[in-house]
Design an enzyme around this catalytic site. Sequence first.
Site, PDB file in Angstrom:
ATOM      1  N   ARG A  42       0.242   5.267   0.826  1.00  0.00           N
ATOM      2  CA  ARG A  42      -0.759   6.248   1.237  1.00  0.00           C
ATOM      3  C   ARG A  42      -0.350   7.604   0.681  1.00  0.00           C
ATOM      4  O   ARG A  42       0.714   8.114   0.985  1.00  0.00           O
ATOM      5  CB  ARG A  42      -0.860   6.304   2.770  1.00  0.00           C
ATOM      6  CG  ARG A  42      -1.930   7.250   3.254  1.00  0.00           C
ATOM      7  CD  ARG A  42      -1.998   7.249   4.769  1.00  0.00           C
ATOM      8  NE  ARG A  42      -2.700   6.094   5.310  1.00  0.00           N
ATOM      9  CZ  ARG A  42      -4.019   5.968   5.331  1.00  0.00           C
ATOM     10  NH1 ARG A  42      -4.784   6.908   4.827  1.00  0.00           N
ATOM     11  NH2 ARG A  42      -4.574   4.896   5.863  1.00  0.00           N
ATOM     12  N   LYS A  62       0.835  -1.201   0.000  1.00  0.00           N
ATOM     13  CA  LYS A  62       0.000   0.000   0.000  1.00  0.00           C
ATOM     14  C   LYS A  62       0.870   1.251   0.000  1.00  0.00           C
ATOM     15  O   LYS A  62       1.852   1.332   0.727  1.00  0.00           O
ATOM     16  CB  LYS A  62      -0.868  -0.039   1.265  1.00  0.00           C
ATOM     17  CG  LYS A  62      -1.680   1.202   1.516  1.00  0.00           C
ATOM     18  CD  LYS A  62      -2.575   1.047   2.752  1.00  0.00           C
ATOM     19  CE  LYS A  62      -1.924   1.569   4.016  1.00  0.00           C
ATOM     20  NZ  LYS A  62      -2.818   1.545   5.185  1.00  0.00           N
TER      21      LYS A  62
END
Length: 321
Positions: A215, A213
């Site tokens: 962000r 991931k």
Amino acid sequence: MHQGEKMVVVSGSNAGTMAGQLAETLGWAHHPLETRRFPDTEGYIRIPSETIEALRSEPVVLVSNTFPDSGIVETLLMLDAIQDVRNGRLQNLREIGPQTLPEVGKGVILAIPYFGYSRQDKRFKPGESISARAIAEMLATRCDAMVLFDLHAPAVLEAMPIPVAFTSAMPELANHLKETVDPDFILSPDKGAIERASSVAHQIGCEFSYLEKTRIDAHTIVHKAKNLDVSGKSVAIVDDMIATGGTICRAAEALRGQGAIEVHAACSHGLFTGGAIARLLRYVDGVHATGSLPNARDVISGGPALARGVYEVMDTLGLKP
Ligand code: R5P
């Protein structure tokens, strides 16, 4: 301990559910402390008269969150009042009851279900506060040991001046998922949750993988595409906390895109900010959390995990349950 007396769990305004679950697991008494707010929002706490003797007779566990910010102050005030009672400092202007009593020994344990500020665990730019450490060190001046429940990144608190136990509800979360969802596959939505999520997969005995991931900001998350063998499968995404729900929604999209037929989200800490549950339910079939924070998806008891942590620090302090 006096005959018939039980050791005590106490709580303030923000962690009563978990305090009750801990007391039930341990077979101890749960005494809620008196908490109020003055009209200007400042907090007031008081240990009720009937709780004072109970706090002096045995070790005590205070269950309290450092979230929201008012929880930090309330936790400090409760610890301070508990220390005064255990040290026999009872002087009061109305001269009610004995004014001083002998000190009792060590035995104040602070158990924190949700440790607010845990995500600021590093100094990313010069001049920043390492907030998680700053708050923990302040609390450590008023207690003999701490128990931290599914702390985001425990490394930041590994050199505390008092014993600290890091405990986790992942065993209970795994049991709950097995009984209710019986997933074929567990997914960690990022590298940070790999250890937690893989322990759940291991306990259930199913497949496991993780996503990478990035962000961009509080509301924008990008997941690197990865081939997951989830076609026709039921998948549970396991994380330590769900805040806006963005991480889970993006992970669920990736799973659906690769053929998952059922997707659930499970976490320890359900912050669920700004309509997160409604948003999540557009992407997943179920949301499961503990009651570390009051939330509408509290279905997993945190009592057993807190109890494991309490026993660990009692053992380190040489206290007998
Ligand atoms: C981050 O590293 C945490 O483990 C969670 O994945 C994150 O805090 C969840 O936040 P949100 O629900 O806002 O995406």
